[in-house]
Design a protein around this motif. Structure first.
Motif, short mmCIF file in Angstrom:
data_model
loop_
_atom_site.label_atom_id
_atom_site.label_comp_id
_atom_site.label_asym_id
_atom_site.label_seq_id
_atom_site.Cartn_x
_atom_site.Cartn_y
_atom_site.Cartn_z
N ILE A 171 121.53 1.86 104.80
CA ILE A 171 122.55 2.85 104.47
C ILE A 171 123.91 2.24 104.78
O ILE A 171 124.06 1.48 105.73
CB ILE A 171 122.32 4.13 105.28
N LYS A 172 124.93 2.57 103.98
CA LYS A 172 126.25 1.97 104.15
C LYS A 172 126.86 2.28 105.52
O LYS A 172 127.44 1.42 106.15
CB LYS A 172 127.19 2.45 103.04
N GLU A 173 126.78 3.52 105.94
CA GLU A 173 127.39 3.92 107.20
C GLU A 173 126.32 4.24 108.24
O GLU A 173 125.22 4.67 107.90
CB GLU A 173 128.30 5.13 106.99
N ILE A 174 126.64 4.01 109.49
CA ILE A 174 125.72 4.36 110.56
C ILE A 174 125.59 5.88 110.61
O ILE A 174 126.58 6.60 110.63
CB ILE A 174 126.20 3.83 111.92
N VAL A 175 124.37 6.36 110.64
CA VAL A 175 124.10 7.79 110.66
C VAL A 175 123.44 8.15 112.00
O VAL A 175 122.49 7.50 112.43
CB VAL A 175 123.17 8.21 109.51
N HIS A 176 123.96 9.20 112.64
CA HIS A 176 123.33 9.69 113.87
C HIS A 176 122.25 10.67 113.45
O HIS A 176 122.52 11.81 113.08
CB HIS A 176 124.37 10.37 114.76
N VAL A 177 121.00 10.23 113.51
CA VAL A 177 119.86 11.01 113.02
C VAL A 177 119.17 11.70 114.19
O VAL A 177 118.83 11.05 115.19
CB VAL A 177 118.86 10.10 112.28
N SER A 178 118.96 12.99 114.07
CA SER A 178 118.28 13.74 115.13
C SER A 178 116.78 13.45 115.09
O SER A 178 116.25 13.02 114.05
CB SER A 178 118.53 15.23 114.97
N PRO A 179 116.05 13.70 116.19
CA PRO A 179 114.59 13.52 116.17
C PRO A 179 113.92 14.34 115.08
O PRO A 179 112.99 13.87 114.43
CB PRO A 179 114.17 13.97 117.57
#
Length: 365
Positions: free
Chosen positions: A129-137
């Protein structure tokens, strides 16, 4: 009306390189006409949220900041017996639900460039993915579950199934430090914890550390390597503001989880150091002084206490002088604006008073 917790922390670090700039030297800032050492808030937050201490406290509710969720999904589908081309196609579709992909249109086998095809391109980049994503559990689990469903039925994801992002997922680190998604702003999360850059309360210089390494098998030639790096030492002031009302809201009203999150954050702040060059300097330090305030008043930093660099004296240490400056600045603000908090409590290792547990109980009350 929001309920705030404000933390004022003094921590001493011996010679170290806690947080480097683009040249590899410790970060600095000019404040009050004096050069100070500095540690960025990003460096501090990452050290806290990735620490063993923080994970042990709220590990089941911690997200991941990543560009490679698609690689996780791809590997999961391969492990379930799906062939690589389909796994790549479906994993890219699932990854794209979290943000634009680094490579939007892979080269087809019909359009080769220097012998490269889509299958021969770097797999990591194809799934990135282009940008870092803060993904929840919960979001990560939903992505993996969708991948499993696709494998089971032998058909790729439907459009409605790709609505995997959610603002209702109770990830502690996302709720605390926020999330910004340029391509899906409706799923942004406002940070409930604001962290200032830490800076030394006194003048500080970046010094040069000249070092050499000896070749164990060729001691006759002297140094096998000669190098130089920067370092600095000092007493740092850090300001942290927690919006308890917003934190609980971000955690879907779970007060118990919000309290556990605040307790783990406070412990991490007081015990966990930035990770920069730890093996070279062993720069592990506990907070020397913590002043906690709570109330609904408009928050304010006490950094003004250190516009004039602290010097210390023969009979009063720099820590003692800094604590006195903090307390004086707080009193002056209260005289001018009225009480800036309803209550306060301090941990003071200089005087040997207070305790971490007492502070935890104070901020949770």
């Amino acid at each position: 009306m929001s309920d705030f917790i404000q933390l004022h922390i003094l921590t001493h670090y011996a010679p170290a390189n806690l947080n480097r700039d683009d040249t590899g030297r410790p970060k600095t800032a000019l404040m009050g006409g004096a050069l100070r050492l500095r540690v960025s808030s990003q460096s501090l937050k990452r050290a806290w949220r990735t620490s063993d201490l923080f994970e042990a406290a709220v590990g089941n509710h911690l997200g991941k900041r990543t560009r490679l969720l698609g690689k996780d999904v791809y590997d999961a589908m391969l492990a379930q017996g799906l062939d690589a081309p389909k796994a790549l196609e479906w994993a890219r579709q699932i990854a794209a639900a979290f943000g634009s992909l680094e490579i939007e249109k892979p080269e087809s086998k019909k359009k080769k460039s220097d012998g490269d095809s889509a299958a021969e391109q770097d797999l990591k980049k194809l799934l990135q993915i282009k940008e870092i994503v803060h993904v929840s559990p919960a979001e990560r689990q939903a992505a993996l579950q969708l991948a499993a469903n696709c494998v089971q039925r032998g058909k790729g994801p439907e459009v409605d199934e790709l609505k995997l992002l959610s603002k209702d997922a109770t990830a502690v680190d996302v709720s605390m430090f926020g999330r910004m998604l340029a391509s899906a702003s409706e799923f942004n999360v406002e940070a409930a914890v604001q962290v200032a850059h830490a800076f030394t309360v006194h003048r500080a210089e970046v010094e040069d550390d000249y070092f050499s390494a000896v070749d164990d098998l060729d001691t006759d030639t002297g140094a096998g390597h000669i190098g130089e790096r920067g370092y600095g030492a000092g007493l740092f002031y850090l300001y942290v503001c927690v919006n308890r009302t917003l934190l609980q809201k971000n955690l879907q009203g779970d007060k118990a989880l919000a309290n556990r999150a605040m307790a783990s954050l406070l412990e991490a702040i007081t015990k966990v150091s930035p990770t920069g060059m730890q093996n070279s300097y062993a720069s592990r330090a506990y907070a020397a002084y913590v002043l906690a305030e709570k109330g609904t008043q408009q928050p304010r930093s006490l950094s003004q206490a250190f516009l004039r660099p602290v010097r210390g004296s023969d009979d009063r240490s720099m820590l003692t002088e800094s604590i006195a400056s903090l307390q004086k600045q707080r009193e002056n603000f209260d005289k001018t604006y009225g009480p800036c908090s309803d209550a306060c409590l301090a941990l003071d290792t200089d005087a040997g008073t207070g305790s971490l547990q007492a502070l935890i109980d104070f901020i949770q009350d």
